[in-house]
Design an enzyme around this catalytic site. Structure first.
Site, PDB file in Angstrom:
ATOM      1  N   ASP A  77      -8.576  -3.952  11.693  1.00  0.00           N
ATOM      2  CA  ASP A  77      -7.334  -4.644  11.339  1.00  0.00           C
ATOM      3  C   ASP A  77      -6.319  -4.543  12.470  1.00  0.00           C
ATOM      4  O   ASP A  77      -5.146  -4.234  12.244  1.00  0.00           O
ATOM      5  CB  ASP A  77      -6.750  -4.088  10.045  1.00  0.00           C
ATOM      6  N   LYS A 102       4.321   8.698   5.169  1.00  0.00           N
ATOM      7  CA  LYS A 102       3.808   7.528   4.463  1.00  0.00           C
ATOM      8  C   LYS A 102       3.558   7.942   3.018  1.00  0.00           C
ATOM      9  O   LYS A 102       2.714   8.803   2.745  1.00  0.00           O
ATOM     10  CB  LYS A 102       2.513   7.068   5.142  1.00  0.00           C
ATOM     11  N   PHE A 160       0.810  -1.213   0.000  1.00  0.00           N
ATOM     12  CA  PHE A 160       0.000   0.000   0.000  1.00  0.00           C
ATOM     13  C   PHE A 160       0.850   1.272   0.000  1.00  0.00           C
ATOM     14  O   PHE A 160       0.483   2.277  -0.586  1.00  0.00           O
ATOM     15  CB  PHE A 160      -0.916  -0.036   1.231  1.00  0.00           C
ATOM     16  N   GLU A 205       3.305  11.415  13.378  1.00  0.00           N
ATOM     17  CA  GLU A 205       4.358  11.345  14.379  1.00  0.00           C
ATOM     18  C   GLU A 205       5.276  10.156  14.112  1.00  0.00           C
ATOM     19  O   GLU A 205       4.859   9.123  13.585  1.00  0.00           O
ATOM     20  CB  GLU A 205       3.761  11.230  15.783  1.00  0.00           C
ATOM     21  N   LEU A 206       6.532  10.312  14.462  1.00  0.00           N
ATOM     22  CA  LEU A 206       7.520   9.255  14.277  1.00  0.00           C
ATOM     23  C   LEU A 206       7.490   8.318  15.481  1.00  0.00           C
ATOM     24  O   LEU A 206       7.692   8.740  16.618  1.00  0.00           O
ATOM     25  CB  LEU A 206       8.916   9.866  14.125  1.00  0.00           C
ATOM     26  N   LEU A 207       7.220   7.048  15.211  1.00  0.00           N
ATOM     27  CA  LEU A 207       7.165   6.039  16.258  1.00  0.00           C
ATOM     28  C   LEU A 207       8.284   5.033  16.073  1.00  0.00           C
ATOM     29  O   LEU A 207       9.110   5.169  15.171  1.00  0.00           O
ATOM     30  CB  LEU A 207       5.798   5.353  16.244  1.00  0.00           C
TER      31      LEU A 207
END
Length: 561
Positions: A364, A263, A245, A314-316
């Site tokens: 999901d 993304k 995706f 946000e960066l995880l």
């Protein structure tokens, strides 16, 4: 409510254990001890029978001589299946070694390596430790087409006096597969059309382009080149991961001077439409309350640039699947203690209760869609709302990744946010054991395994499911039709209780929590908000904070990261 039910269950368990000569105190251990890798290897070499890797049940396949439409030596078959059952919880399957990765307390995270998400998010999870078909906690054998049925136009369906997913003992003692079947008029759930006349809303999508230039881009995929800048604002620092995706990159926001995750949606009409749904839902979710307070992903920005949708959030850190694999293979200290699993459960349920109050289902939930925000504080965030839907949508039976898919979804019953609660019940034991709870090769095989662990499917549920005839014979046996040969194959549970399964902990509160989350009858399963009141989430299991763990050295001893 939960306290009274739990104490009643504990009293019943103590009576059973006393009758068997076991002390109730034997079930109060917090964590099941894990043997060393050398012990696991030695056990594997000396074990004579093929043993189910999750249940300790022998891998048995029924042949045509032992299962002739309910006639034959079914009792002896069941005895052979149970004769190899180990008295102790089975050893979790050892995952293949992860590639070397390191992390600081809450610092930069190296790019994930190895596993990528599949294009079909609902596919069964496959890895190199997957057992063969005979080792999924089920007993299988040839079936007969004359046992199949279809729902009549007037909604007449077979009665299921024993439900579906009963054991071979019940089949042998009580079910005559040659007997005529009583039929009753039922009320199966039929898809309701989505509501009409809803108010219209809109959001603005920024289209960023280079002035004085037209035409298509030279390449269909957006080039990911370190230090280049996306849309004049986001400097690419590092490639993170990819799926069918999208692809993910770590970037520096040159405007606000902080790191973000972007993304990049692949250039496809279907993916484009799905990304617009995800943006719409993330905007709406973030607008209803503070994302951090509700443990959901924070959306920062989104735009269209060079034929791609970009979603900035946000960066995880790692997702729970990747980190669990890494932790088991590379770190000396096991991270997922019962205290941390409790903390994770509370945060996930907080996020689910938040979106369920908006009549929204995640659809999901799985370890890959729960990301770590802080290792030391054990903070997580629920992500990926691209498959989410409203309870008023035209509900599909093709949602949720298969190993975490609720049984009411498979059968085609009406469902709500409690399908996400089922997924939580599957995820938490996996964190403790490293083993997927309902690993399967086929959907019907998974249903039989669920019945073995959680109990038979009730008659009411089978009559509600518009797809029940695809998986259940008229006598209540789970079946499948093999694509290659067209032959019918039956599946029977090889165990009869959640109490026989290794959940990674013998703590009675934890086991009762999982039992509630994995209630087969979805109308009796607690909601996320109700499950937040369970005693397991209120008990003190100790601190969750931890400094950076030591990393395993080549010799097996611990060394600091």
């Amino acid at each position: 409510m939960f306290e009274e039910e739990w104490h009643l269950h504990q009293h019943q368990q103590q009576e059973i254990e006393s009758a068997a000569g076991a002390s109730p105190s034997q079930t109060t251990e917090t964590i099941v001890p894990r043997p060393a890798a050398s012990e696991v290897a030695a056990t594997a070499q000396t074990a004579a029978p093929a043993v189910d890797e999750d249940l300790g049940v022998g891998a048995v396949t029924v042949n045509s001589d032992t299962l002739a439409v309910g006639i034959g030596s079914v009792a002896s078959l069941r005895a052979s299946a149970m004769s190899t059952k180990d008295d102790q919880p089975s050893t979790p399957t050892q995952k293949p070694a992860a590639t070397g990765r390191s992390r600081d307390e809450d610092g930069n995270n190296p790019p994930p390596s190895g596993r990528q998400n599949s294009v079909d998010q609902n596919d069964v999870r496959e890895d190199s430790s997957s057992p063969t078909h005979g080792k999924y906690g089920i007993v299988s054998g040839p079936g007969s087409e004359d046992q199949l049925w279809e729902l009549a136009e007037d909604n007449v369906a077979p009665r299921f006096p024993y439900g579906a997913g009963f054991s071979l003992e019940v089949l042998h003692a009580s079910v005559d597969m040659n007997a005529d079947v009583a039929h009753v008029v039922t009320s199966p759930y039929l898809k309701e059309p989505p509501p009409t006349g809803l108010p219209l809303e809109s959001f603005e999508l920024k289209v960023i382009y280079e002035a004085g230039r037209t035409g298509f881009e030279e390449a269909k995929d957006f080039p990911i080149v370190p230090n280049t800048v996306i849309a004049g604002r986001y400097q690419i620092l590092q490639y993170l991961d990819s799926a069918a995706f999208s692809r993910a990159v770590k970037c520096l926001d040159l405007k606000h001077k902080h790191e973000v995750c972007i993304k990049i949606i692949r250039n496809s009409k279907d993916f484009f439409d799905q990304s617009l749904d995800e943006i719409k839902l993330l905007q709406w979710i973030n607008a209803q309350g503070n994302a951090d307070d509700h443990c959901v992903l924070q959306l920062y920005d989104f735009f269209y640039f060079k034929e791609h949708i970009f979603i900035v959030c946000e960066l995880l850190r790692d997702n729970l699947y990747e980190f669990s694999k890494y932790n088991r293979e590379q770190e000396a200290e096991f991270y997922f203690t019962l205290a941390r699993v409790q903390h994770i459960a509370r945060q996930v349920l907080t996020g689910l209760a938040f979106i369920h109050d908006m009549n929204l289902m995640h659809c999901d939930l799985k370890p890959e869609n729960i990301l770590i925000k802080s290792y030391s504080r054990c903070e997580i965030r629920v992500i990926d709302f691209g498959s989410s839907c409203f309870t008023t949508d035209n509900l599909s039976s093709y949602i949720q990744s298969r190993c975490y898919r609720a049984p009411e979804v498979v059968l085609g019953c009406h469902y709500d946010g409690r399908i996400d609660v089922w997924s939580v019940g599957c995820i938490l034991p996996e964190l403790l054991t490293g083993t997927v709870m309902f690993h399967n090769k086929t959907v019907s095989g998974m249903l039989a395994r669920i019945a073995g662990v959680c109990g038979p499917f009730p008659e009411r549920m089978l009559h509600e499911g518009r797809h029940s005839c695809r998986f259940v014979t008229k006598h209540g046996v789970f079946y499948e039709t093999k694509e290659s040969t067209g032959e019918i194959e039956y599946h029977f549970p090889a165990t009869s209780s959640l109490d026989q399964l290794d959940l990674g902990s013998n703590d009675p509160l934890f086991r009762d929590f999982i039992r509630k989350a994995l209630t087969v009858d979805h109308t009796l399963r607690p909601t996320a908000k109700e499950l937040l009141d369970h005693p397991f989430l209120k008990h003190d299991y100790g601190a969750v904070y931890s400094p950076p763990p030591a990393k395993k050295s080549k010799g097996g001893s611990a060394s600091p990261i």
